[in-house]
Design a protein around this motif. Structure first.
Motif: not given
Length: 205
Positions: A8-11, A19-26, A52-65, A188-190
């Motif tokens: 998930k953090y490689k994403i 992507l998820w606004g987390r403090s732990k993100s590398p 493609l980047m926009a798709k990967q970002k949205l897809k990744g945000y929702y748990g990499n569907i 939506v609070p992205y």
């Protein structure tokens, strides 16, 4: 544990955003892509690359569907009346694992998917263990009684990293909430900018 969860953090690093606004993100420490070529200078992306980047970002945000499932969401969004990009966001926000994440019963979308999978969630009093289940307006979502004191649930509910959006109401003492209405993109609070219009362009090429 699936590769989608492990990476998930490689994403984040691949996309170059927290992507998820987390403090732990590398990405907070290493603002470049993973691997030995991650720091190479990037050329200007093509229109296809931007989409493609926009798709990967949205897809990744929702748990990499998965790609097949994500494409089905796009096809359903096209079939529905109204703006396709808004319809796509609505479908993604109606997913049960997304609603559980929004209610702060889980700390990440990946944790929310696992939480639903393991049968900890009730919808209108009935156990549902399908993360992609689409919640309807007015549906009540509740953590199963035996699961309400789980450390992971309590930690997520008390996290200050994000707030519960207005289209959802939740009572963290009772560990239950309600999906009030379908959100618009602006609701939506992205943590990062999402461009579903580019996703629509990508699939309609």
């Amino acid at each position: 544990m699936t590769k989608r969860v492990e990476a998930k953090y490689k994403i984040n690093r691949r996309l170059g955003v927290n992507l998820w606004g987390r403090s732990k993100s590398p990405i907070n420490k290493k603002a470049y892509g993973p691997g030995q070529h991650g720091q190479r200078r990037k050329s200007k992306p093509t229109d296809y690359g931007v989409q493609l980047m926009a798709k990967q970002k949205l897809k990744g945000y929702y748990g990499n569907i998965g790609e097949r499932q994500f494409r089905r969401y796009y096809q359903e969004a096209v079939r529905r009346k109204g703006d396709t990009s808004e319809n796509l966001i609505e479908l993604l926000e109606r997913r049960l694992d997304t609603v559980v994440y929004r209610m702060k019963f889980a700390i990440t979308p990946f944790a929310a998917r696992q939480f639903v999978n393991h049968g900890h969630v009730l919808v209108n009093g009935r156990r549902v263990n399908i993360p992609s289940y689409l919640v309807r307006d007015g549906d009540q979502i509740e953590v199963k009684e035996k699961s309400k004191q789980l450390v992971a649930v309590l930690d997520a509910a008390q996290s200050a990293e994000r707030d519960v959006p207005e289209y959802i109401e939740v009572d963290h003492r009772a560990m239950r909430g309600r999906f009030l209405r379908a959100p618009k993109l602006s609701d939506v609070p992205y943590p990062v900018q999402m461009e579903p219009n580019l996703v629509v362009e990508f699939y309609s090429r």
